[in-house]
Design a protein around this motif. Structure first.
Motif, PDB file in Angstrom:
ATOM      1  N   ARG A  30      43.670  17.077  21.418  1.00  0.00           N
ATOM      2  CA  ARG A  30      43.372  15.638  21.274  1.00  0.00           C
ATOM      3  C   ARG A  30      42.940  15.045  22.608  1.00  0.00           C
ATOM      4  O   ARG A  30      41.993  14.252  22.668  1.00  0.00           O
ATOM      5  N   THR A  31      43.618  15.426  23.676  1.00  0.00           N
ATOM      6  CA  THR A  31      43.271  14.921  25.004  1.00  0.00           C
ATOM      7  C   THR A  31      41.871  15.367  25.395  1.00  0.00           C
ATOM      8  O   THR A  31      41.075  14.587  25.918  1.00  0.00           O
ATOM      9  N   ARG A  32      41.546  16.617  25.118  1.00  0.00           N
ATOM     10  CA  ARG A  32      40.212  17.148  25.430  1.00  0.00           C
ATOM     11  C   ARG A  32      39.143  16.412  24.625  1.00  0.00           C
ATOM     12  O   ARG A  32      38.083  16.056  25.146  1.00  0.00           O
ATOM     13  N   GLU A  33      39.426  16.150  23.343  1.00  0.00           N
ATOM     14  CA  GLU A  33      38.476  15.430  22.499  1.00  0.00           C
ATOM     15  C   GLU A  33      38.243  14.015  23.031  1.00  0.00           C
ATOM     16  O   GLU A  33      37.098  13.543  23.100  1.00  0.00           O
ATOM     17  N   ASN A  34      39.323  13.332  23.421  1.00  0.00           N
ATOM     18  CA  ASN A  34      39.186  11.978  23.974  1.00  0.00           C
ATOM     19  C   ASN A  34      38.390  11.995  25.275  1.00  0.00           C
ATOM     20  O   ASN A  34      37.550  11.114  25.504  1.00  0.00           O
ATOM     21  N   ASP A  36      36.124  14.187  26.109  1.00  0.00           N
ATOM     22  CA  ASP A  36      34.722  14.463  25.765  1.00  0.00           C
ATOM     23  C   ASP A  36      34.021  13.205  25.263  1.00  0.00           C
ATOM     24  O   ASP A  36      32.854  12.951  25.603  1.00  0.00           O
ATOM     25  N   GLN A  37      34.712  12.407  24.450  1.00  0.00           N
ATOM     26  CA  GLN A  37      34.122  11.154  23.956  1.00  0.00           C
ATOM     27  C   GLN A  37      33.861  10.196  25.110  1.00  0.00           C
ATOM     28  O   GLN A  37      32.806   9.555  25.177  1.00  0.00           O
ATOM     29  N   PHE A  38      34.816  10.087  26.028  1.00  0.00           N
ATOM     30  CA  PHE A  38      34.657   9.210  27.177  1.00  0.00           C
ATOM     31  C   PHE A  38      33.484   9.671  28.047  1.00  0.00           C
ATOM     32  O   PHE A  38      32.659   8.857  28.486  1.00  0.00           O
ATOM     33  N   ALA A  40      30.891  11.331  27.071  1.00  0.00           N
ATOM     34  CA  ALA A  40      29.647  11.059  26.355  1.00  0.00           C
ATOM     35  C   ALA A  40      29.221   9.606  26.539  1.00  0.00           C
ATOM     36  O   ALA A  40      28.036   9.313  26.721  1.00  0.00           O
ATOM     37  N   VAL A  41      30.181   8.682  26.511  1.00  0.00           N
ATOM     38  CA  VAL A  41      29.861   7.265  26.718  1.00  0.00           C
ATOM     39  C   VAL A  41      29.321   7.053  28.129  1.00  0.00           C
ATOM     40  O   VAL A  41      28.311   6.363  28.331  1.00  0.00           O
ATOM     41  N   GLU A  43      27.848   9.248  30.064  1.00  0.00           N
ATOM     42  CA  GLU A  43      26.525   9.858  30.160  1.00  0.00           C
ATOM     43  C   GLU A  43      25.469   8.981  29.497  1.00  0.00           C
ATOM     44  O   GLU A  43      24.356   8.842  30.009  1.00  0.00           O
ATOM     45  N   ASP A  44      25.821   8.352  28.370  1.00  0.00           N
ATOM     46  CA  ASP A  44      24.889   7.453  27.694  1.00  0.00           C
ATOM     47  C   ASP A  44      24.571   6.250  28.579  1.00  0.00           C
ATOM     48  O   ASP A  44      23.409   5.848  28.683  1.00  0.00           O
TER      49      ASP A  44
END
Length: 78
Positions: A30-34, A36-38, A40-41, A43-44
């Motif tokens: 879950r920590t890794r997924e969070n 990765d989402q952060f 991605a934001v 990088e965008d």
């Protein structure tokens, strides 16, 4: 800090119970997924710039929604 090299780790590690190890792996996922989402934001934003103000939610609204979620999870104290 000492200039001495750190001693070799010769201690035996205590193994976790299988359920505890599974829970720890789930938390890591879950920590890794969070993260990765952060990432991605970020990088965008780096690629496309900041979003317009009209497309954003004011932080006060986010704070109040989060506090409401926390309050709903915790029983009221008498």
């Amino acid at each position: 800090m000492s200039e001495q090299p750190a001693p070799a780790d010769t201690t035996v590690r205590q193994q976790l119970e299988p359920a505890a190890a599974d829970g720890l792996r789930a938390y890591a996922a879950r920590t890794r997924e969070n993260a990765d989402q952060f990432a991605a934001v970020l990088e965008d934003i780096a690629t496309n710039g900041l979003p317009s103000v009209e497309d954003c939610t004011p932080w006060e609204d986010l704070r109040e929604a989060h506090l409401a979620r926390l309050a709903s999870q915790r029983p009221a104290v008498a």
